[in-house]
Design a protein around this motif. Structure first.
Motif, PDB file in Angstrom:
ATOM      1  N   ASP A  26       0.810  -1.230   0.000  1.00 26.92           N
ATOM      2  CA  ASP A  26       0.000   0.000   0.000  1.00 26.92           C
ATOM      3  C   ASP A  26       0.839   1.274   0.000  1.00 26.92           C
ATOM      4  O   ASP A  26       0.552   2.219  -0.734  1.00 26.92           O
ATOM      5  N   GLU A  27       1.855   1.336   0.847  1.00 28.34           N
ATOM      6  CA  GLU A  27       2.681   2.547   0.913  1.00 28.34           C
ATOM      7  C   GLU A  27       3.507   2.733  -0.350  1.00 28.34           C
ATOM      8  O   GLU A  27       3.693   3.865  -0.814  1.00 28.34           O
ATOM      9  N   ALA A  28       3.996   1.640  -0.930  1.00 25.24           N
ATOM     10  CA  ALA A  28       4.723   1.739  -2.203  1.00 25.24           C
ATOM     11  C   ALA A  28       3.804   2.286  -3.290  1.00 25.24           C
ATOM     12  O   ALA A  28       4.223   3.115  -4.114  1.00 25.24           O
ATOM     13  N   GLN A  32       4.086   5.942  -5.403  1.00 25.42           N
ATOM     14  CA  GLN A  32       4.027   6.055  -6.862  1.00 25.42           C
ATOM     15  C   GLN A  32       2.926   7.015  -7.298  1.00 25.42           C
ATOM     16  O   GLN A  32       3.111   7.808  -8.223  1.00 25.42           O
ATOM     17  N   ARG A  33       1.770   6.967  -6.631  1.00 24.63           N
ATOM     18  CA  ARG A  33       0.688   7.907  -6.965  1.00 24.63           C
ATOM     19  C   ARG A  33       1.120   9.352  -6.699  1.00 24.63           C
ATOM     20  O   ARG A  33       0.842  10.251  -7.501  1.00 24.63           O
ATOM     21  N   SER A 130      -8.591  18.383   8.917  1.00 28.86           N
ATOM     22  CA  SER A 130      -8.186  17.510   7.818  1.00 28.86           C
ATOM     23  C   SER A 130      -8.974  16.216   7.948  1.00 28.86           C
ATOM     24  O   SER A 130      -9.649  16.008   8.961  1.00 28.86           O
ATOM     25  N   PRO A 131      -8.846  15.314   6.978  1.00 27.68           N
ATOM     26  CA  PRO A 131      -9.528  14.027   7.112  1.00 27.68           C
ATOM     27  C   PRO A 131      -9.048  13.221   8.322  1.00 27.68           C
ATOM     28  O   PRO A 131      -9.724  12.294   8.746  1.00 27.68           O
ATOM     29  N   TYR A 132      -7.897  13.577   8.882  1.00 28.00           N
ATOM     30  CA  TYR A 132      -7.312  12.816   9.980  1.00 28.00           C
ATOM     31  C   TYR A 132      -7.467  13.500  11.334  1.00 28.00           C
ATOM     32  O   TYR A 132      -7.027  12.965  12.354  1.00 28.00           O
ATOM     33  N   ALA A 159      -3.658  11.394  -3.866  1.00 29.11           N
ATOM     34  CA  ALA A 159      -3.069  10.064  -3.728  1.00 29.11           C
ATOM     35  C   ALA A 159      -3.396   9.409  -2.390  1.00 29.11           C
ATOM     36  O   ALA A 159      -3.482   8.195  -2.291  1.00 29.11           O
ATOM     37  N   PHE A 160      -3.613  10.212  -1.353  1.00 24.10           N
ATOM     38  CA  PHE A 160      -3.925   9.664  -0.039  1.00 24.10           C
ATOM     39  C   PHE A 160      -5.320   9.058   0.022  1.00 24.10           C
ATOM     40  O   PHE A 160      -5.618   8.263   0.909  1.00 24.10           O
ATOM     41  N   ALA A 161      -6.184   9.425  -0.909  1.00 25.94           N
ATOM     42  CA  ALA A 161      -7.543   8.880  -0.932  1.00 25.94           C
ATOM     43  C   ALA A 161      -7.590   7.511  -1.595  1.00 25.94           C
ATOM     44  O   ALA A 161      -8.590   6.802  -1.473  1.00 25.94           O
ATOM     45  N   GLY A 162      -6.510   7.134  -2.272  1.00 27.33           N
ATOM     46  CA  GLY A 162      -6.497   5.860  -3.004  1.00 27.33           C
ATOM     47  C   GLY A 162      -6.297   4.660  -2.128  1.00 27.33           C
ATOM     48  O   GLY A 162      -5.971   4.702  -1.001  1.00 27.33           O
TER      49      GLY A 162
END
Length: 162
Positions: A26-28, A32-33, A130-132, A159-162
């Motif tokens: 997931d983090e990789a 990339q995103r 924020s969302p967090y 990219a964080f929403a993916g």
């Protein structure tokens, strides 16, 4: 140990380190995103004897107050070398880089037992929407005094929403 800015030729090794450290890709994929979308502020790697052993990435955040903030995510060290100071060296070096890039403050959604030793606190993030927001793992570090004193809303890269 050498800490330096990541190069395109490091991307495969960075993906491997993050996949091993987090136990899933997931983090990789997030990295990339962020690269594909042009949202990476900078990436650093740690080399030990010429081998990539750690990685940290900072991305840009959009704030409603017009100031420049950064998100620290992700940070990873090859599992066999964790607890040997590589992650700490990456965080310290990256905070110096964030200053040089002009960030007023840095946000992280991270381990509550790890990031406070660098000055990240949930209390500092109390004025950040924020969302967090509200998570004890959502912490902030002021680079410029008062960076989080007033309420601010930040938007993370898509990219964080993916």
């Amino acid at each position: 140990m050498t800490i330096r800015h990541a190069r395109r030729t490091d991307h495969t090794g960075i993906a491997e380190i993050n996949t091993l450290a987090f136990g899933k890709p997931d983090e990789a994929a997030l990295i990339q995103r962020l690269r594909d979308d042009g949202d990476v502020m900078f990436e650093l790697v740690a080399e030990v004897d010429g081998v990539l052993e750690g990685h940290i990435l900072f991305s840009r955040l959009w704030a409603d107050n017009g100031r420049f903030y950064a998100a620290l995510a992700p940070m990873a060290v090859r599992p066999a070398l964790q607890t040997r100071g590589i992650g700490s060296a990456l965080v310290r070096s990256s905070l110096d880089n964030a200053r040089e890039f002009g960030a007023h403050g840095v946000l992280v959604l991270g381990h509550t037992g790890y990031y406070p030793k660098f000055g990240f606190l949930a209390e500092t993030a109390a004025n950040v929407r924020s969302p967090y927001s509200g998570s004890p793992a959502f912490m902030a570090l002021e680079i410029d005094p008062g960076a989080f004193a007033e309420p601010v809303m930040v938007a993370y890269p898509n990219a964080f929403a993916g």
